[in-house]
Design an enzyme around this catalytic site. Structure first.
Site, PDB file in Angstrom:
ATOM      1  N   ASP A 133      68.778   9.396  50.244  1.00  0.00           N
ATOM      2  CA  ASP A 133      70.301   9.951  49.665  1.00  0.00           C
ATOM      3  C   ASP A 133      70.278   9.529  48.199  1.00  0.00           C
ATOM      4  O   ASP A 133      69.515   8.622  47.610  1.00  0.00           O
ATOM      5  CB  ASP A 133      71.285   9.392  50.635  1.00  0.00           C
ATOM      6  CG  ASP A 133      72.443  10.529  50.904  1.00  0.00           C
ATOM      7  OD1 ASP A 133      72.799  11.259  49.721  1.00  0.00           O
ATOM      8  OD2 ASP A 133      72.831  10.334  51.763  1.00  0.00           O
ATOM      9  N   ASP A 186      76.687  18.828  52.775  1.00  0.00           N
ATOM     10  CA  ASP A 186      77.656  17.923  53.718  1.00  0.00           C
ATOM     11  C   ASP A 186      78.406  18.944  54.517  1.00  0.00           C
ATOM     12  O   ASP A 186      78.878  18.496  55.561  1.00  0.00           O
ATOM     13  CB  ASP A 186      78.319  16.836  53.061  1.00  0.00           C
ATOM     14  CG  ASP A 186      77.566  15.504  52.824  1.00  0.00           C
ATOM     15  OD1 ASP A 186      76.321  15.467  53.309  1.00  0.00           O
ATOM     16  OD2 ASP A 186      77.962  14.848  51.983  1.00  0.00           O
TER      17      ASP A 186
HETATM   18  C1  GLA Z   1      75.664  11.625  52.203  1.00  0.00           C
HETATM   19  C2  GLA Z   1      74.937  12.420  52.875  1.00  0.00           C
HETATM   20  C3  GLA Z   1      75.433  12.477  54.520  1.00  0.00           C
HETATM   21  C4  GLA Z   1      75.200  11.079  55.073  1.00  0.00           C
HETATM   22  C5  GLA Z   1      76.303  10.146  54.143  1.00  0.00           C
HETATM   23  C6  GLA Z   1      75.912   8.601  54.550  1.00  0.00           C
HETATM   24  O1  GLA Z   1      77.013  11.662  51.967  1.00  0.00           O
HETATM   25  O2  GLA Z   1      74.870  13.589  52.424  1.00  0.00           O
HETATM   26  O3  GLA Z   1      74.763  13.393  55.074  1.00  0.00           O
HETATM   27  O4  GLA Z   1      74.161  10.562  55.128  1.00  0.00           O
HETATM   28  O5  GLA Z   1      75.762  10.217  52.937  1.00  0.00           O
HETATM   29  O6  GLA Z   1      76.496   7.646  53.954  1.00  0.00           O
END
Ligand code: GLA
Length: 706
Positions: free
Chosen positions: A450, A509
């Site tokens: 990430d 997301d």
């Molecule tokens: C980001 C990602 C999510 C998740 C969160 C965890 O927002 O896009 O899918 O993994 O971080 O903190």
């Protein structure tokens, strides 16, 4: 191996997959483009010379007295007033290059041009290649041949498009609503899409397309450019009063970011340019290019279970074990433990940088979970965010100087976090060592990598981007078979640069299938479905609050790399059985979905979208109703991409499909159609409620069938 041949002083034709790029190298100036587009077929040298001569613009009043021209790296001395190819200087001098070509060598469909300019003491290499799928891949290297420093401000390369390219399309967006299309006329001036976020960005253009007015998925000539880079970047379309229309791109450099010492070179990001008849053919050229890479994932894409929307930061072993059991029972193949496993990470404002397992939540380490996951026959994946640091982490306290900043004060926090300067070798080695230790201890086969914030006033985005790429490469080299998913606040790092170092992207997301229809449709303009993560989430979306049936959620995720992201312990038996049915369907069709040709269509008055993946013998289509239809019943649907000469059967696929109302009788009889009929006449389908979808399999009959 094709024998290299000298290409200097002649007109060169590169040809591949129905595309031609014809370059004029008759003078010693940098190559100019005579033609980029449909392949006119093999042309003899006489014809190429005539074509180049006929492409020279006539003299008109008020322009310079020689014909105005521009090369792929435009220079001011040619009468070019658009975005310059090279901006830079030696303390305000040597800013107007005039390169002359020393050598130009053609090897197959690749041309390598070496040029130099004594007046600015610069060297230049251009590598212009037509890939197997007909994309133009353009690489540049600028070398400082002088004995003082040369500061590069921008390197911008372009290809021309013809006058009939009157309309532009590119993508835009924001967090959880990435890659939304925007269209408009190709007006005078620059339509510039610049990303200065230190990452690709949720709002990135992804590609800028110019096309004939009204171009669509299935037809209409289009020309496109993509900048393959995950740091600051620029992609644009420019139109000038002299009749030039160009598409271009490059890195967006911070002041002084690239200063070449004597003998040093700067390699800007690669650009990819595509010409096609329709957006589907354009997408297919990118997909075929990516699929031809030696490191393209070759194994069937496993069904992922990501636990983020099931547990968030609440890491309780029993709950996670229950999820693993339930997942394995319905066919999950990879279990991914998301954020929250490492030191003190029970919220988003802490722990980043301390890459060791939290002893409070995990007194026996991750072992009890990982062992059970593996016993259940699944592989184990883990979330990491290696480029980031929480200001209160042990790492930040011990090494405050590793945090990126332009001044003594830290930049504003975002998601309560700061950026680790990975260009600092100590920081890089530390993160590499910690991640390696965790991967080795638990046999991690997959990292969800990430990157959850923009970089603000970050000195050195260029070197940070390269360091992140290198960190991924070192881990992949040390742990063969390790796969990496590129996630960045959802889909903010989706580009062909990151895909050289990773194996899939997390598209967004937002897992609401209605939103995902658009996000995945336009992500797949660049990237094939097997590289796009799509998950089935809870009935009520966590980001939008909308409720959708399981069929719509599952069918949407099928046109991606399918996975789950919901609390399986909350499903009743009927829902669990239906979900198992959709997983089975994914497994049955993933070979097709991840190798076939993507086709898309839309029916504006009934609000239905068609998405399909086609091979000559088998095709799978989704028809989704994005809203209520203006007309009821809606008209016939046609199925593009089939072989017109073959005969096919059509059937609805999916568990519980009896819920589709008004099922037309022909669907239950063994109806057979020619590919041409399905592609042009079409069929009536059951009515769809808004925000639902159906899945249709069309399979070819053996040639001997009656
Ligand atoms: C980001 C990602 C999510 C998740 C969160 C965890 O927002 O896009 O899918 O993994 O971080 O903190």
């Amino acid at each position: 191996m094709t024998k290299p041949s000298a290409a200097a002083r002649r007109v060169v034709q590169l040809r591949s997959a129905g595309v031609a790029l014809i370059l004029d190298l008759r003078s010693t100036a940098l190559p100019t483009v005579v033609h980029w587009g449909a392949d006119p077929g093999p042309c003899g040298q006489d014809e190429l010379d005539a074509m180049a001569a006929a492409a020279v613009p006539p003299h008109v009043d008020n322009l310079i007295d020689v014909p105005v021209s521009h090369s792929v790296l435009p220079e001011g001395h040619t009468g070019w007033f658009g975005i310059p190819g090279l901006s830079g200087s030696r303390q305000g001098k040597a800013w107007a290059p005039r390169f002359t070509v020393n050598t130009a060598v053609q090897e197959g469909q690749r041309l390598t041009v070496e040029a130099a300019d004594p007046s600015t003491a610069l060297g230049l290499r251009l590598t212009i290649e037509l890939t197997g799928s007909g994309l133009v891949r353009l690489r540049t290297a600028v070398r400082n041949d002088g004995d003082d420093d040369y500061r590069v401000d921008a390197v911008s390369t372009v290809l021309p498009v013809p006058e009939r390219a009157g309309e532009l399309l590119d993508l835009a967006g924001r967090w959880s609503r990435e890659r939304q299309p925007q269209r408009g006329p190709f007006n005078m001036g620059v339509h510039l899409r610049e990303g200065r976020r230190g990452r690709t960005g949720a709002d990135a253009a992804t590609m800028v397309v110019a096309g004939v007015e009204g171009f669509g998925f299935r037809s209409g000539e289009v020309w496109a450019v993509h900048t393959a880079w995950s740091g600051n970047h620029r992609t644009w379309a420019e139109r000038t009063g002299e009749g030039f229309r160009t598409l271009g791109g490059g890195e967006s450099l911070l002041p002084g970011e690239i200063v070449l010492r004597p003998g040093e070179s700067y390699d800007p990001p690669e650009l990819f340019f595509g010409w096609a008849d329709g957006l589907d053919e354009l997408a297919s050229r990118f997909h075929r290019h990516l699929r031809a890479r030696p490191h393209h994932p070759g194994s069937p894409r496993p069904v992922n279970l990501n636990v983020w929307e099931a547990v968030y930061f609440d890491h309780d072993l029993d709950t996670l074990l229950a999820l693993a059991e339930r997942g394995a029972a319905i066919g999950v193949e990879r279990f991914v433990l998301d954020d929250g496993w490492f030191h003190r990470r029970n919220g988003p404002d802490r722990g980043l940088g301390d890459w060791f397992v939290d002893e409070q939540s995990w007194p026996d380490g991750l072992h009890p979970l990982v062992e059970r996951v593996k016993e259940l026959g699944m592989t184990f994946g883990l979330w990491v965010e290696p480029e980031m640091v929480s200001p209160r982490s042990q790492l930040a306290v011990a090494h405050a100087d590793w945090i990126m900043r332009a001044r003594p004060q830290l930049p504003p926090a975002s998601r309560w976090q700061q950026v680790l300067d990975l260009a600092n070798p100590e920081a890089f080695d530390h993160v590499l060592a910690r991640l390696s230790a965790v991967i080795a201890e638990y046999g991690v086969g997959y990292l969800k990598w990430d990157h959850n914030r923009d970089l603000i006033e970050a000195p050195g985005v260029h070197r940070q981007t390269l360091a992140a790429y290198r960190l991924m490469d070192e881990l992949r080299a040390a742990f063969p078979g390790l796969e990496i998913e590129s996630c960045s606040s959802g889909g903010a790092r989706v580009d062909l640069g990151i895909l050289e170092h990773t194996d899939r992207v997390w598209a967004s997301d937002c897992i609401d299938p209605l939103e995902r229809q658009t996000i995945q449709r336009w992500t797949s303009q660049l990237i094939p479905l097997e590289l796009i993560g799509g998950h089935v989430a809870s009935a009520v979306s966590h980001t939008t609050g909308r409720r959708h049936d399981l069929a719509f959620r599952a069918i949407t995720s099928l046109f991606a790399h399918f996975g789950l992201e919901l609390d399986l312990t909350k499903l009743d038996d009927a829902e669990t059985a239906e979900l198992a049915g959709w997983i089975e369907i994914y497994k049955r069709y993933r070979g097709l979905l991840h190798s076939g040709t993507l086709v898309r269509d839309e029916y504006p008055s009934s609000g239905r979208w068609l998405t399909g993946v086609v091979r000559p013998e088998l095709a799978l289509y989704s028809v989704a109703a994005l809203r209520r239809s203006d007309e009821e019943p809606a008209g016939r649907i046609t199925f593009p991409g089939l072989d017109p000469a073959r005969r096919y059967t059509v059937r609805l696929v999916g568990p519980n499909r009896d819920d589709l109302g008004n099922r037309p009788g022909w669907l239950d009889s063994p109806a057979r159609f020619g590919g041409a009929t399905l592609g042009t006449v079409g069929v009536r389908l059951p009515a769809l409620r808004p925000e639902t979808a159906m899945l249709i399999e069309i399979s070819a009959l053996p040639d001997t069938a009656p």
